[in-house]
Design an enzyme around this catalytic site. Structure first.
Site, PDB file in Angstrom:
ATOM      1  N   ASN A  48      32.184  13.404  43.962  1.00 52.51           N
ATOM      2  CA  ASN A  48      33.593  13.440  43.587  1.00 52.51           C
ATOM      3  C   ASN A  48      34.036  12.036  43.197  1.00 52.51           C
ATOM      4  O   ASN A  48      33.251  11.086  43.245  1.00 52.51           O
ATOM      5  CB  ASN A  48      34.448  14.026  44.723  1.00 52.51           C
ATOM      6  CG  ASN A  48      34.371  13.194  45.977  1.00 52.51           C
ATOM      7  OD1 ASN A  48      34.776  12.038  46.004  1.00 52.51           O
ATOM      8  ND2 ASN A  48      33.821  13.777  47.045  1.00 52.51           N
ATOM      9  N   ILE A  90      33.763  17.260  59.492  1.00 54.22           N
ATOM     10  CA  ILE A  90      33.627  16.078  60.363  1.00 54.22           C
ATOM     11  C   ILE A  90      34.916  15.836  61.150  1.00 54.22           C
ATOM     12  O   ILE A  90      34.882  15.579  62.360  1.00 54.22           O
ATOM     13  CB  ILE A  90      33.282  14.839  59.504  1.00 54.22           C
ATOM     14  CG1 ILE A  90      32.005  15.099  58.708  1.00 54.22           C
ATOM     15  CG2 ILE A  90      33.141  13.595  60.387  1.00 54.22           C
ATOM     16  CD1 ILE A  90      31.748  14.098  57.603  1.00 54.22           C
ATOM     17  N   LYS A 118      12.831  17.951  39.509  1.00 53.88           N
ATOM     18  CA  LYS A 118      13.984  18.081  38.619  1.00 53.88           C
ATOM     19  C   LYS A 118      14.081  19.515  38.070  1.00 53.88           C
ATOM     20  O   LYS A 118      13.068  20.056  37.595  1.00 53.88           O
ATOM     21  CB  LYS A 118      13.830  17.083  37.464  1.00 53.88           C
ATOM     22  CG  LYS A 118      15.001  17.081  36.526  1.00 53.88           C
ATOM     23  CD  LYS A 118      14.775  16.116  35.376  1.00 53.88           C
ATOM     24  CE  LYS A 118      15.850  16.353  34.320  1.00 53.88           C
ATOM     25  NZ  LYS A 118      15.526  15.761  33.043  1.00 53.88           N
TER      26      LYS A 118
HETATM   27  O1  PMT Z   1      38.451   6.613  47.816  1.00 60.75           O
HETATM   28  P1  PMT Z   1      39.642   6.381  46.885  1.00 60.75           P
HETATM   29  O2  PMT Z   1      39.242   6.364  45.438  1.00 60.75           O
HETATM   30  O3  PMT Z   1      40.446   5.183  47.293  1.00 60.75           O
HETATM   31  O4  PMT Z   1      40.594   7.641  47.035  1.00 60.75           O
HETATM   32  C1  PMT Z   1      41.243   7.874  48.240  1.00 60.75           C
HETATM   33  C2  PMT Z   1      41.208   9.363  48.623  1.00 60.75           C
HETATM   34  C3  PMT Z   1      42.026  10.149  47.652  1.00 60.75           C
HETATM   35  C4  PMT Z   1      39.765   9.882  48.632  1.00 60.75           C
HETATM   36  C5  PMT Z   1      41.786   9.418  50.079  1.00 60.75           C
HETATM   37  O5  PMT Z   1      43.085   8.904  50.091  1.00 60.75           O
HETATM   38  C6  PMT Z   1      41.780  10.849  50.611  1.00 60.75           C
HETATM   39  O6  PMT Z   1      42.678  11.627  50.361  1.00 60.75           O
HETATM   40  N1  PMT Z   1      40.711  11.244  51.358  1.00 60.75           N
HETATM   41  C7  PMT Z   1      40.508  12.602  51.798  1.00 60.75           C
HETATM   42  C8  PMT Z   1      39.977  13.401  50.652  1.00 60.75           C
HETATM   43  C9  PMT Z   1      39.620  14.806  51.067  1.00 60.75           C
HETATM   44  O7  PMT Z   1      38.473  15.154  51.096  1.00 60.75           O
HETATM   45  O8  PMT Z   1      40.628  15.541  51.428  1.00 60.75           O
HETATM   46  P2  PMT Z   1      40.477  17.085  51.935  1.00 60.75           P
HETATM   47  O9  PMT Z   1      41.850  17.583  51.852  1.00 60.75           O
HETATM   48  O10 PMT Z   1      39.401  17.787  51.203  1.00 60.75           O
HETATM   49  O11 PMT Z   1      40.003  16.905  53.452  1.00 60.75           O
HETATM   50  C10 PMT Z   1      40.911  16.824  54.534  1.00 60.75           C
HETATM   51  C11 PMT Z   1      40.381  15.952  55.627  1.00 60.75           C
HETATM   52  O12 PMT Z   1      39.219  16.542  56.189  1.00 60.75           O
HETATM   53  C12 PMT Z   1      40.004  14.552  55.196  1.00 60.75           C
HETATM   54  O13 PMT Z   1      40.354  13.657  56.246  1.00 60.75           O
HETATM   55  C13 PMT Z   1      38.490  14.623  55.061  1.00 60.75           C
HETATM   56  O14 PMT Z   1      37.875  13.342  55.334  1.00 60.75           O
HETATM   57  C14 PMT Z   1      38.144  15.646  56.139  1.00 60.75           C
HETATM   58  N2  PMT Z   1      36.920  16.425  55.897  1.00 60.75           N
HETATM   59  C15 PMT Z   1      36.851  17.288  54.832  1.00 60.75           C
HETATM   60  C16 PMT Z   1      35.723  18.061  54.675  1.00 60.75           C
HETATM   61  C17 PMT Z   1      34.657  17.931  55.590  1.00 60.75           C
HETATM   62  N3  PMT Z   1      33.537  18.634  55.452  1.00 60.75           N
HETATM   63  N4  PMT Z   1      34.755  17.071  56.610  1.00 60.75           N
HETATM   64  C18 PMT Z   1      35.881  16.322  56.780  1.00 60.75           C
HETATM   65  O15 PMT Z   1      35.961  15.540  57.723  1.00 60.75           O
END
Ligand code: PMT
Length: 417
Positions: free
Chosen positions: A214, A314, A292
């Site tokens: 991503n 996580i 591949k």
């Molecule tokens: O890295 P940058 O370019 O500076 O951009 C910053 C950002 C946009 C990546 C950052 O500010 C941000 O929003 N990070 C979370 C992105 C995300 O994956 O959001 P989500 O809504 O999909 O996940 C929600 C939360 O669950 C997040 O804290 C994520 O770390 C966590 N998660 C999600 C999926 C997973 N399998 N495990 C997790 O812990």
């Protein structure tokens, strides 16, 4: 001149080299500065200085083996790794630096360095040609990129009769540098707190040349790690594949996939605060192709269907963990429905706060230097309260977010006192 290291528990690794004799003086200086010192010697160090010297100076039994049943009975090597507030290796030989850089765990010292979340400082000491060798320099670059503090080496006449860089820094200079880095980070609102931050994307491999990823650059998470270190915290940063330098004083663990990140984050517990700023993949290929994946060789232009499976969550795992940090903060990144998603994540993942940001628009979210956060906080009545931060530079927002978290924790403690 006197230095202040009061309250520090320093695990002093002594590796093999003639400069090991200077480590004895270093133990004295560290104790004069108020630190407790636990010496761990490598097998080669024992060829230069006896354990009895370090034992007498540190007032603690010297540890030198992973397999010492008596010593493990008193304090196992994992407890020792947790005990340390800092790991200092002086002298650090070329061999020890190489083993640390490559994550080996074949003796007590290297194992402790892998197991601890304490910041690492190394004082290299070796022949100047060994120091200048590209292999040693590459190992140093790796260690520095992960946040290790490098003390010295000094240049001058060497024990081997040659002249150049490779003399271990003087004990006083090492103590001064440790005290200075503590002073830099020692009087902040997070002094004494352990903060774990995840940052960047994860890459989910499809085959040896392709992955699902991503657009996360890691900037938001790295800014939070840097701000927490500036506020005095002992910071561990678990970083997905990004091209950013490690913030000063931060211990960095590089990972690639969601599974790697899950293992690294849970392995870094216990912590006082966890902030999940990483953009973790929700799905990963059910299988990674060994070779591949080839295009069909005929005129068949049918597509390719990938089977994906869920990755571990996580953030939810940290929130449900037996060693749950007292404060668990997640992010929410959405192109639409941000508020609903943030409220849903707050409740479903059982975290204390969610910092929600809009992604897919210019000037915020992924890869931008700026951002804006709506921080949702679980209120006493179960309803979520929201505080808006920014728009601002990510470095500014990171500090504002941490200040807000500190303030809310202080208020909730005052309310329950
Ligand atoms: O890295 P940058 O370019 O500076 O951009 C910053 C950002 C946009 C990546 C950052 O500010 C941000 O929003 N990070 C979370 C992105 C995300 O994956 O959001 P989500 O809504 O999909 O996940 C929600 C939360 O669950 C997040 O804290 C994520 O770390 C966590 N998660 C999600 C999926 C997973 N399998 N495990 C997790 O812990």
């Amino acid at each position: 001149m006197s230095f202040d290291l009061a309250g520090e528990r320093i695990l002093l690794g002594v590796s093999g080299g003639i400069a090991a004799y200077k480590a004895a003086e270093l133990v004295r200086r560290l104790r004069d500065a108020g630190a407790q010192v636990q010496v761990v010697m490598t097998a080669a160090a024992g060829q230069f200085v006896g354990a009895a010297t370090f034992q007498a100076l540190s007032g603690r039994t010297v540890r030198d083996s992973l397999w010492d049943a008596a010593a493990e009975g008193a304090m196992g090597h994992i407890e020792l790794a947790r005990w340390a507030t800092r790991v200092v290796i002086a002298p650090a030989s070329a061999d020890v630096l190489a083993r640390l850089a490559h994550g080996q765990a074949d003796d007590l010292l290297s194992t402790l360095c892998l197991a601890t979340t304490a910041p690492l400082a190394v004082a290299p000491a070796m022949n100047h040609r060994m120091w200048l060798h590209p292999a040693t320099q590459a190992n140093m670059a790796l260690l520095q990129a992960r946040g290790a503090q490098v003390l010295g080496p000094d240049a001058g006449a060497q024990a081997c009769g040659e002249f150049g860089p490779g003399r271990m820094a003087e004990p006083d200079a090492i103590v001064a540098a440790l005290a200075a880095s503590r002073a830099h980070s020692g009087d902040g609102p997070l002094t004494g707190r352990r903060v774990l931050v995840s940052a960047g994307p994860t890459y989910e491999d499809l085959d040896p040349v392709r992955y699902l990823g991503n657009r996360s650059s890691g900037k938001m998470g790295f800014a939070i790690a840097a701000a927490a270190a500036e506020m005095g915290a002992q910071v561990t940063l678990v970083a997905g594949p990004v091209g950013l330098p490690t913030p000063a004083g931060v211990r960095r663990i590089d990972v690639r996939s969601a599974h790697d990140m899950h293992a690294a984050v849970l392995g870094a517990l216990p912590q006082d605060i966890y902030i999940g700023a990483a953009a973790v993949a929700d799905f990963t290929p059910a299988q990674v192709a060994e070779h591949k994946i080839k295009k069909p060789t005929t005129s068949d232009d049918s597509g390719l269907t990938l089977e994906l499976v869920r990755t571990p969550d996580i953030l939810a795992a940290v929130a449900a963990h037996a060693q749950r940090p007292p404060l668990v903060v997640g992010f929410a990144a959405e192109t639409t429905g941000l508020a609903d998603s943030a409220r849903d994540k707050l409740a479903r993942k059982k975290v204390d706060a969610i910092a929600a940001n809009r992604v897919g628009v210019a000037g915020s979210g992924f890869d931008s230097d700026d951002n804006a956060l709506d921080v949702y906080w679980r209120g006493g009545d179960g309803a979520a309260e929201v505080v808006a931060l920014g728009p601002a530079r990510k470095s500014v927002l990171a500090r504002d977010l941490l200040r807000l978290l500190i303030e809310r924790v202080a208020n909730s403690k005052a309310a329950t006192a």
